[in-house]
Design a protein around this motif. Sequence first.
Motif, PDB file in Angstrom:
ATOM      1  N   HIS A  60     -28.058 -19.363  28.512  1.00  0.00           N
ATOM      2  CA  HIS A  60     -29.377 -18.880  28.120  1.00  0.00           C
ATOM      3  C   HIS A  60     -30.294 -20.074  27.845  1.00  0.00           C
ATOM      4  O   HIS A  60     -30.354 -20.596  26.739  1.00  0.00           O
ATOM      5  CB  HIS A  60     -29.267 -17.984  26.878  1.00  0.00           C
ATOM      6  CG  HIS A  60     -28.225 -16.916  27.025  1.00  0.00           C
ATOM      7  ND1 HIS A  60     -28.348 -15.895  27.928  1.00  0.00           N
ATOM      8  CD2 HIS A  60     -27.037 -16.730  26.395  1.00  0.00           C
ATOM      9  CE1 HIS A  60     -27.288 -15.107  27.841  1.00  0.00           C
ATOM     10  NE2 HIS A  60     -26.482 -15.601  26.924  1.00  0.00           N
ATOM     11  N   LYS A  61     -30.985 -20.511  28.872  1.00  0.00           N
ATOM     12  CA  LYS A  61     -31.749 -21.754  28.803  1.00  0.00           C
ATOM     13  C   LYS A  61     -32.934 -21.692  27.844  1.00  0.00           C
ATOM     14  O   LYS A  61     -33.438 -22.727  27.402  1.00  0.00           O
ATOM     15  CB  LYS A  61     -32.250 -22.137  30.204  1.00  0.00           C
ATOM     16  CG  LYS A  61     -31.140 -22.340  31.225  1.00  0.00           C
ATOM     17  CD  LYS A  61     -30.138 -23.403  30.784  1.00  0.00           C
ATOM     18  CE  LYS A  61     -29.016 -23.562  31.793  1.00  0.00           C
ATOM     19  NZ  LYS A  61     -27.972 -24.509  31.339  1.00  0.00           N
ATOM     20  N   LYS A  62     -33.410 -20.494  27.495  1.00  0.00           N
ATOM     21  CA  LYS A  62     -34.571 -20.373  26.617  1.00  0.00           C
ATOM     22  C   LYS A  62     -34.182 -20.369  25.138  1.00  0.00           C
ATOM     23  O   LYS A  62     -35.050 -20.395  24.277  1.00  0.00           O
ATOM     24  CB  LYS A  62     -35.351 -19.097  26.953  1.00  0.00           C
ATOM     25  CG  LYS A  62     -36.047 -19.158  28.310  1.00  0.00           C
ATOM     26  CD  LYS A  62     -36.880 -17.908  28.542  1.00  0.00           C
ATOM     27  CE  LYS A  62     -37.604 -17.987  29.887  1.00  0.00           C
ATOM     28  NZ  LYS A  62     -38.431 -16.780  30.134  1.00  0.00           N
ATOM     29  N   ARG A  63     -32.905 -20.332  24.847  1.00  0.00           N
ATOM     30  CA  ARG A  63     -32.487 -20.302  23.448  1.00  0.00           C
ATOM     31  C   ARG A  63     -32.755 -21.649  22.800  1.00  0.00           C
ATOM     32  O   ARG A  63     -32.886 -22.676  23.473  1.00  0.00           O
ATOM     33  CB  ARG A  63     -31.006 -19.949  23.327  1.00  0.00           C
ATOM     34  CG  ARG A  63     -30.078 -21.057  23.761  1.00  0.00           C
ATOM     35  CD  ARG A  63     -28.636 -20.611  23.840  1.00  0.00           C
ATOM     36  NE  ARG A  63     -28.094 -20.243  22.549  1.00  0.00           N
ATOM     37  CZ  ARG A  63     -26.832 -19.850  22.371  1.00  0.00           C
ATOM     38  NH1 ARG A  63     -26.015 -19.760  23.405  1.00  0.00           N
ATOM     39  NH2 ARG A  63     -26.398 -19.532  21.183  1.00  0.00           N
ATOM     40  N   SER A  64     -32.826 -21.644  21.492  1.00  0.00           N
ATOM     41  CA  SER A  64     -33.086 -22.877  20.750  1.00  0.00           C
ATOM     42  C   SER A  64     -31.795 -23.682  20.618  1.00  0.00           C
ATOM     43  O   SER A  64     -30.826 -23.217  20.019  1.00  0.00           O
ATOM     44  CB  SER A  64     -33.627 -22.510  19.364  1.00  0.00           C
ATOM     45  OG  SER A  64     -33.822 -23.667  18.592  1.00  0.00           O
ATOM     46  N   VAL A  65     -31.784 -24.881  21.193  1.00  0.00           N
ATOM     47  CA  VAL A  65     -30.591 -25.745  21.162  1.00  0.00           C
ATOM     48  C   VAL A  65     -31.008 -27.155  20.746  1.00  0.00           C
ATOM     49  O   VAL A  65     -31.985 -27.702  21.248  1.00  0.00           O
ATOM     50  CB  VAL A  65     -29.897 -25.822  22.544  1.00  0.00           C
ATOM     51  CG1 VAL A  65     -28.627 -26.659  22.455  1.00  0.00           C
ATOM     52  CG2 VAL A  65     -29.578 -24.439  23.081  1.00  0.00           C
ATOM     53  N   SER A  66     -30.267 -27.724  19.814  1.00  0.00           N
ATOM     54  CA  SER A  66     -30.517 -29.123  19.437  1.00  0.00           C
ATOM     55  C   SER A  66     -29.192 -29.872  19.420  1.00  0.00           C
ATOM     56  O   SER A  66     -28.138 -29.289  19.152  1.00  0.00           O
ATOM     57  CB  SER A  66     -31.198 -29.208  18.063  1.00  0.00           C
ATOM     58  OG  SER A  66     -30.361 -28.680  17.057  1.00  0.00           O
TER      59      SER A  66
END
Length: 353
Positions: free
Chosen positions: A315-321
Motif C-alpha cells: 500500500h504505497k499511499k500509507r504513511s511509512v517512515s
Amino acid sequence: MGNKNNNRKKKRQQEKKKNKTINKQLVDEKKKNSKKEFKMLLLGTGDSGKSTFVKQMQILYKGGFNTKIVHLYKNIIRINLKQHMKSLLKASTDLGIPLPKESVKIQKKFLELIKLDAVVWNDTIIDMIKKLWNEPQIKECYKSRHLFQLPDSSALFFEKIDEIAKEDYEPTQEDILNCRIPTTGVKELTFTVKNYIWNLVDVGGQRSERRKWIHHFADVDILIFVIALDSYSQKLFEEHSVNRMTECISVFEQTVNNEFFKKKRLVILLNKIDLFKEKLKKVKIKEAFPDYEGENDFEHTSEYFKNKFLDIVNHKKRSVSTHLTCGTDTIMIEKIFDDIRISIMEKFITTYL
C-alpha cells in the motif's frame, strides 16, 4: 432607517458570536470525547532489539527501573555470562580453535558445574570464567562471533566480571540495556507523554511466538517493525540453515501487508547500526545477498536494506517512515520516538482544524 440598519448589524453580530460559541463548544466536546490513547505494536524477529526499545521507553518515560527489577537483571546478567562462555567453548571446538590442556580441564569442570546447577554462581565459577576469557583462543572465538550465536555485548560483561561478582553489584542503565532476555508472550508498557497515553505492546519475535501477533492487530494505531541490520550474516537460533535477515524480510512482508494494517502508520527501525558498521569490516553484504552490487560501506548497504523493505510495502499511499537506530543509545531513541510521536499528533490534531 438608521436604527433598523443598526439593529440588523447588532443582530448579525450576536448571531456570529453565538455561532462562534457553539462551534467552540462542539470542538471542545469533540476533543473531550476523542481518543487520548495510542496503541503501538512492536514487532520483529528474534534478537532484533525490540526489548531494548521497550527498556528505553521505561527509562525515558517511566523513571527507569525499580529495585526489584534491578535485582532481577543482576541475576540474569550472571546467567548470561555463563551462557556466553558456554557458547564460546562450543565455538572453540566447532571452529577448530583448541584450548591449551590446562584450560581444557577448566572447560570440562565448568560445563559439569553449570549442567548440575544452572543457577550456580560462586567464586569457583567466577574464577573459571575469568581464566577462560583471558585465553587468547577464546578471544579469537569472540572475534569470529559472526559465525555462531553470541551477543556482541557479551564482552562488556566479561570485562567487568569482577564488579558483577560483588555481592552489592547493581546493574547500571547500560548493563540493563545490553542484557538479553528473549521476549516470550506479550509485554505491555503504558506511559504518558504530553497528556496523551501511549500503550506499547511487545510480542515475542521467536518463531513459536509469532502466532500470537494476530490477536493484537485490530486496534493498533502504529506498527513499529524492528530490523537488526547486523543479522545479514547470521543464522536463526531455531534453524541454523536459515539466514536471519532473509527470515526477517519474509516475516515483514507477511505482516505489514496484512489487511489489518492497510491504513495503519508503519515505522521501520533499522537497528543495531553500531554492530552493523563493525560487521561490514569483516563480512561483505554480497556474501549473503548476491544481488547487492554497491560498495560495502555503511551508507550504501544501509540504503540497500532500507529500499529492500520499503519495496515490500504494497500500500504505497500509507504513511511509512524509516529510522537508522542504535537501540542502546538513549538520546538517539528519545529523538526518534519524538519524531514518531509528533508526526502522529500532527495528523491527529488536524481533525479539529
